[in-house]
Design an enzyme around this catalytic site. Structure first.
Site, PDB file in Angstrom:
ATOM      1  CB  SER A 142     109.509 126.250  21.632  1.00 20.95           C
ATOM      2  OG  SER A 142     109.072 127.594  21.549  1.00 20.95           O
ATOM      3  CE1 TYR A 155     108.238 125.974  16.157  1.00 22.01           C
ATOM      4  CE2 TYR A 155     107.406 127.013  18.150  1.00 22.01           C
ATOM      5  CZ  TYR A 155     108.469 126.602  17.362  1.00 22.01           C
ATOM      6  OH  TYR A 155     109.765 126.813  17.802  1.00 22.01           O
TER       7      TYR A 155
HETATM    8  P1  NAD Z   1     116.374 127.065  11.398  1.00 25.60           P
HETATM    9  O1  NAD Z   1     115.313 127.267  10.380  1.00 25.60           O
HETATM   10  O2  NAD Z   1     117.540 127.990  11.438  1.00 25.60           O
HETATM   11  O3  NAD Z   1     116.927 125.569  11.343  1.00 25.60           O
HETATM   12  C1  NAD Z   1     116.077 124.470  11.213  1.00 25.60           C
HETATM   13  C2  NAD Z   1     116.886 123.258  10.835  1.00 25.60           C
HETATM   14  O4  NAD Z   1     115.968 122.158  10.660  1.00 25.60           O
HETATM   15  C3  NAD Z   1     117.634 123.413   9.509  1.00 25.60           C
HETATM   16  O5  NAD Z   1     118.877 122.747   9.578  1.00 25.60           O
HETATM   17  C4  NAD Z   1     116.717 122.705   8.507  1.00 25.60           C
HETATM   18  O6  NAD Z   1     117.377 122.229   7.351  1.00 25.60           O
HETATM   19  C5  NAD Z   1     116.217 121.577   9.375  1.00 25.60           C
HETATM   20  N1  NAD Z   1     115.018 120.950   8.845  1.00 25.60           N
HETATM   21  C6  NAD Z   1     113.825 121.520   8.523  1.00 25.60           C
HETATM   22  N2  NAD Z   1     112.990 120.601   8.015  1.00 25.60           N
HETATM   23  C7  NAD Z   1     113.664 119.421   8.025  1.00 25.60           C
HETATM   24  C8  NAD Z   1     113.342 118.094   7.633  1.00 25.60           C
HETATM   25  N3  NAD Z   1     112.149 117.777   7.119  1.00 25.60           N
HETATM   26  N4  NAD Z   1     114.283 117.142   7.781  1.00 25.60           N
HETATM   27  C9  NAD Z   1     115.510 117.432   8.277  1.00 25.60           C
HETATM   28  N5  NAD Z   1     115.867 118.672   8.675  1.00 25.60           N
HETATM   29  C10 NAD Z   1     114.958 119.648   8.545  1.00 25.60           C
HETATM   30  O7  NAD Z   1     115.588 127.085  12.801  1.00 25.60           O
HETATM   31  P2  NAD Z   1     116.064 127.343  14.305  1.00 25.60           P
HETATM   32  O8  NAD Z   1     115.474 128.632  14.732  1.00 25.60           O
HETATM   33  O9  NAD Z   1     117.512 127.096  14.481  1.00 25.60           O
HETATM   34  O10 NAD Z   1     115.206 126.220  15.037  1.00 25.60           O
HETATM   35  C11 NAD Z   1     115.763 124.997  15.508  1.00 25.60           C
HETATM   36  C12 NAD Z   1     114.836 124.409  16.553  1.00 25.60           C
HETATM   37  O11 NAD Z   1     114.718 125.303  17.659  1.00 25.60           O
HETATM   38  C13 NAD Z   1     113.410 124.183  16.042  1.00 25.60           C
HETATM   39  O12 NAD Z   1     112.908 122.983  16.571  1.00 25.60           O
HETATM   40  C14 NAD Z   1     112.643 125.366  16.607  1.00 25.60           C
HETATM   41  O13 NAD Z   1     111.303 125.099  16.780  1.00 25.60           O
HETATM   42  C15 NAD Z   1     113.369 125.542  17.936  1.00 25.60           C
HETATM   43  N6  NAD Z   1     113.216 126.874  18.521  1.00 25.60           N
HETATM   44  C16 NAD Z   1     113.648 127.973  17.870  1.00 25.60           C
HETATM   45  C17 NAD Z   1     113.496 129.217  18.463  1.00 25.60           C
HETATM   46  C18 NAD Z   1     113.966 130.478  17.810  1.00 25.60           C
HETATM   47  O14 NAD Z   1     113.653 131.561  18.312  1.00 25.60           O
HETATM   48  N7  NAD Z   1     114.740 130.420  16.731  1.00 25.60           N
HETATM   49  C19 NAD Z   1     112.886 129.332  19.719  1.00 25.60           C
HETATM   50  C20 NAD Z   1     112.437 128.171  20.347  1.00 25.60           C
HETATM   51  C21 NAD Z   1     112.625 126.941  19.749  1.00 25.60           C
END
Ligand code: NAD
Length: 260
Positions: A142, A155
């Site tokens: 991130s 985080y």
């Molecule tokens: P999201 O909430 O849409 O998806 C998260 C996924 O992780 C889901 O499939 C969920 O079921 C899974 N998950 C959560 N806990 C779990 C567990 N204990 N075991 C197995 N699976 C689990 O989130 P997102 O925004 O798509 O984020 C995905 C990644 O990208 C994360 O690591 C997040 O930190 C990173 N990220 C997101 C953003 C953003 O703006 N959305 C920015 C930077 C980084």
């Protein structure tokens, strides 16, 4: 060419992981999906990928906070596909509170799901990658792996840790045809961010759009969310032969956020 390779994408039942899993399937890769959600919805996504792209798609319900379940997921993928060529560590959760009010169990959950899970998946896939002399590890970190924001102690700590882990693994495997890199997105409009928008709207008594404009995208100079298409293209490129010399990098895709 990554056609025919096999991929695990953790946390691929939603958001970024779901988009990346779809991108790898459409590039002709066999995919192990993982994550939580409605079983019927997950099965329909899994079966749809197989039908649309003619690849094998499996699903593991492994909890990324459990080392034993992670190991079993990797074993299942190796048994079904014969190997795991590409690992995308994407599963993640968020919780926002001042450090002195941050619940210990939320700290522990974020560190284990957002950071330690990447250690456990890498630990399990590396022996096979080393044996075959080829592998790609892509960690979804991130912008918060590079800079901080208040109220996101766990985080930010986990994502900085992911980048540290990325660098160590990259150095250890550099001569073995394996690369390990981190992608550092700015804000992407996923359910994880929608949750933050709704929380902030309540706290600041603002509308959904005001929160997006004045709080969320205030950090992002382009004033635009990063798109799934942009992230998919970067992930696919990192898996390509032409990315063989990109190793140990933390690649920003954040509209200029961390340039400030
Ligand atoms: P999201 O909430 O849409 O998806 C998260 C996924 O992780 C889901 O499939 C969920 O079921 C899974 N998950 C959560 N806990 C779990 C567990 N204990 N075991 C197995 N699976 C689990 O989130 P997102 O925004 O798509 O984020 C995905 C990644 O990208 C994360 O690591 C997040 O930190 C990173 N990220 C997101 C953003 C953003 O703006 N959305 C920015 C930077 C980084």
């Amino acid at each position: 060419m990554i056609k025919g390779k096999s991929v695990i994408v953790t946390g691929s039942t939603s958001g970024i992981g779901q988009a990346i899993a779809t991108a790898f399937a459409s590039a002709g890769c066999h995919v192990m999906l993982n994550g939580f959600g409605d079983p019927a919805g997950i099965e329909s996504f899994r079966a749809g990928l197989e039908k649309d792209h003619g690849v094998q798609v499996l699903y593991s319900a492994a909890d990324m906070s459990r080392a034993d379940e992670i190991e079993a997921m990797v074993k299942d993928a190796e048994t079904a596909f014969g190997r795991v060529d590409i690992l995308v560590n994407n599963a993640g959760i968020q919780y926002v509170a001042p450090v002195d009010e941050f619940p210990t169990e939320k700290w522990d959950a974020i560190i284990s799901i957002n950071l330690s899970s990447a250690f456990h998946t890498i630990h399990s896939v590396l022996p096979g990658m080393k044996k075959r002399g080829w592998g790609r590890i892509i960690n979804i970190a991130s912008a918060h792996g590079l800079v901080a924001s208040p109220f996101k102690s766990a985080y930010v700590a986990a994502k900085h840790g992911v980048i540290g882990l990325t660098k160590v693994v990259a150095l250890e495997v550099a001569e073995q045809g394996i690369t390990c890199n981190a992608i550092c997105p700015g804000y992407v409009k996923t359910p994880l961010v929608e949750g933050q928008i709704n929380d902030q709207a309540k706290v600041h008594d603002m509308s959904h759009d005001e929160v997006i404009r004045n709080i969320i995208l205030a950090a992002q100079p382009t004033k635009k969310f990063v798109t799934f298409e942009e992230l998919n293209a970067l992930a696919l490129f990192l898996a390509d032969e032409h990315a063989a010399s990109i190793n140990g990098a933390a690649i920003s895709i954040d509209g200029g956020w961390t340039a400030k």
